[in-house]
Each structure stands twice: as structure tokens, then as C-alpha cells.
Design an enzyme around this catalytic site. Sequence first.
Site, PDB file in Angstrom:
ATOM      1  N   ALA A 261       0.887  -1.301  -0.213  1.00 11.41           N
ATOM      2  CA  ALA A 261       0.092  -0.027   0.004  1.00 11.41           C
ATOM      3  C   ALA A 261       0.803   1.220  -0.041  1.00 11.41           C
ATOM      4  O   ALA A 261       0.263   2.492  -0.491  1.00 11.41           O
ATOM      5  CB  ALA A 261      -0.929  -0.106   1.297  1.00 11.41           C
ATOM      6  N   GLY A 264       0.288   5.149   0.026  1.00 12.80           N
ATOM      7  CA  GLY A 264      -1.152   5.172   0.512  1.00 12.80           C
ATOM      8  C   GLY A 264      -1.867   5.908  -0.710  1.00 12.80           C
ATOM      9  O   GLY A 264      -2.933   6.239  -0.121  1.00 12.80           O
ATOM     10  N   ASP A 314       4.495  -8.184   5.893  1.00 12.83           N
ATOM     11  CA  ASP A 314       4.747  -8.635   4.219  1.00 12.83           C
ATOM     12  C   ASP A 314       3.645  -9.469   3.700  1.00 12.83           C
ATOM     13  O   ASP A 314       3.140 -10.312   4.300  1.00 12.83           O
ATOM     14  CB  ASP A 314       5.916  -9.851   4.612  1.00 12.83           C
ATOM     15  N   CYS A 386       3.504  -0.423 -12.279  1.00 17.74           N
ATOM     16  CA  CYS A 386       3.885   0.695 -12.958  1.00 17.74           C
ATOM     17  C   CYS A 386       5.171   0.546 -13.933  1.00 17.74           C
ATOM     18  O   CYS A 386       6.157   1.471 -14.051  1.00 17.74           O
ATOM     19  CB  CYS A 386       4.577   1.906 -12.294  1.00 17.74           C
TER      20      CYS A 386
END
Length: 447
Positions: A261, A264, A314, A386
Site C-alpha cells: 500500500a 497510500g 509482508d 508501473c
Amino acid sequence: MSTVDNTPRWLAVAALAKIKNGAYSNLQLNQLINEHRMDRRDINLLTNMVYGVIQHRLTLEFWLKPFVRHPHQLDPWVRELLLSALYQWQYLDKIPQRAVFNETIEIAKVKGHPGIRRFVTGVLHQMDRSGLPAFDTIEDPDERLSVTYSMPVWLIQELRQQLGATKMEAIIASLNQPAKQSLRVNTALSTVSDVTTALTNDGLTVEPSKISPLGLVVTDGQAINTEAMRYGMFTVQDESAQLVVPALNVQPGDQVLDACAAPGGKTTQIAAELDADAGGEVVALDIHANKVRLIGQNAARMHVADRVTATDLDARKVQTQFDDESFDRILVDAPCSGLGLMRRKPEIRYEKQLQDSLNLQKIQLAILAAVAPTLKKGGIMTYSTCTILQQENQDVIAKFLADHPEFELQTTPTEQDLKADRTDKTLSIYPDDYLSDGFFIACLRKK
């Protein structure tokens, strides 16, 4: 102290010397901007020079090579000084050559001994007299592309093999264009119209994103320093990244896992779709405790902390804390090579090798396999990266589905109906498509 110490050109050289030794460009720039009082024009020149020299490094080194017998034996700051002079001379049309050469020589004089000043002066004058070498003198076609676009040969060859020569060259050419300043409106607090008005009233020029219905692109001004940013009306997020969360089709009362995450951005986007009173919650994981704190800070600034539970774990060990079928939706925004971000983080192109993608593929598959049992039947798991390499994208999905027949691939939706004529169910956004970051999104439904 000489006034040279505080000029954007000297600060750029100092930053580039540190970045060559492993410092991240964005962190180094932020530190310099915070330490030195500069007006907006100087900050823009500093930023332009640092990113520009990194982006065009292979080109600049090719131009410098005939004039410096052993460029890598120079002190790092002298080498970066010459490269930054070349960058300004060749790429910044509004700065006269005389001004570039004069300040470069002045920096050499103040920061070095007389021999360095004479050396830098001689190199600049010889480049001016002789002219710079032409790309067509490079016989090998891949090496010529590498120098022209300042892109590693391995990546040129890999993209050509995967996407064809025309698409490959379009991608690498686009990556040297400036990154857009893009924002995502926080729907938990505001609207696109209200944020547009607030920024326009602050003197910024803003236009709607053509990619994301929640996106805005700032074409003039700096949004990060506005009251609307501080209040959490929006966050800085690339247009492509904004497409990931809508693909989850989050419902107000859902239990959602954001498996990787930090910092955030997507967590807060998920949370804006949830209703705490209806039981909606996003559990945000990261392996590093300091990054978990960052998730919490972002959730608080965006006014969605009541719907976010951030914890250091993890993602490959998620079953140690969560039962099977705990979540309605799962997002795996996986750790990846980041090659889709080269416009925004130009040093990535020199740091990564193909083996990095193959190593990351193992981690990406391990995360998907670990979180899969915690998804409810009928639930959606979205996988995103990405990067622009198949090894971390299509190949990961194919291998996961081969090992997990309880999942089926669904067509990745977008509200703007992007790439409506594509034959793949997954969505690949390449850096040249919309001049946004490169992204890959796949939606997996548990039968």
C-alpha cells in the site's frame, strides 16, 4: 561564501554528483529546495537541469567524450559541471550560450583550483569551435538509438521484441518529455469542479484529465503549495495510477485489502469509495513500519482515516493474520521495476537490468498466491504495476491463472473507455499513449 554557491546551476551540479553516488533525484532535489531560499524561477531551472541531465546522460556523455580523454577519471562535480553545461547549451533555448559558458567557468574557478578552471574553459571553447559529434557516426543501430534517446540498449531490444520497432521508438522518444503535474480529486471531501475553482482562484491553470474522471492536470503553477492540497481536497497522483482503483468496483460496505500500500495513494482512493458506517474498511499493508506511518498520515490528511487500518506485514505472510475469504476486494499494486515511471524518475533507466524484472516476477507471483485464498468467492482481485515489460505484467497473470484455475480474467474497465478496441482483457498504458506513466492493470475474479 561566493554567490555561486546558491545559484541553480551550482546546486544542480552538487545534486547530480550525489545522485551519481546513489541518492534519489527527487529526494536530493527536495532537500536542496528546502535548504536554500529560491524563487519559483530558480527552483524551476534547478529541477529542469537535474532531471534534464539525468534524462539525457548517455547523449551528453557521447558529446563530451571527444573533448575529454578520460571523462570518468574526472572529479564527479567537474564531470557533472561539463554535462550540465552541455545540457543547457543544447536543450534550453532561452539561455544564451555565452551565459551558460560564463557561469560554468565561474563555478569551476570558485570550486576548483586554477588548473580545473583552465581545463573547463578549454573544453567548452573546443566544443564551440569543433562542434559536437553527430549521432549518424554511430554504426550500430541499437547503440545509435541508445545514445539518441539516452536509453539502455537492453531495454531498446526488449521493447522492440515485445512491441515492435515503431512502438518501441515512440515509447523511448516520449520518455524524455516533461512529466505532467497531475492530481486526483478526493471525492470523500470535494469535487472536480470545486478543486478546479480553488486552484484557479489561487492563480493556477488547470484542465481536466483525458484519462481519469477524477484527474486534473496543472499546466501553470504549483499545486503542492496550495491550501486545497494541505486540506486534503486532492492528492498528487499520475493519471494512469488513478485507473487502478476504479477497476476494483469497490462497494461502500466492502472489506478491501491493499496488499502493497505505501505511501497510500491508492489506499486513500479506495477509502473514498467506502462508508465506515456500513462497515467499509481498507486494510493497508506494507513491509516497512516507517512507510505504514506514511499511509496513516496520508489517510488523515485526506479525511478517510476512519476507513483505513494500516499495518506492517509482508503481503506474502497475509494468511498468518487473516482468514480465508476475509476480503471482498484485493488490490495487489505489486513491487516492480518501475520502468513506466522513467519520465518522472529518469535514473531508473540506468539502474535496472532485465534480470531485475525476472527476479521481481517471483515476488509478484508469491504475493498473488499468498493473498488469493483471503478473497471471497465472487470477489475481484486487481493486479497492477508501473512497468512496461511483459515479464512483470502479462507473464505474471498467465502464470498465476495456470496455477489458480479458481480465478478467471475479466476485462479491465475504465470510465473513459480507454483503448476500447484492444483485444487483450488486461489494460496496458504505455508512456507515449497519453504522456502519462506506464501502467498495467489486470482484473481477476474468483469463481
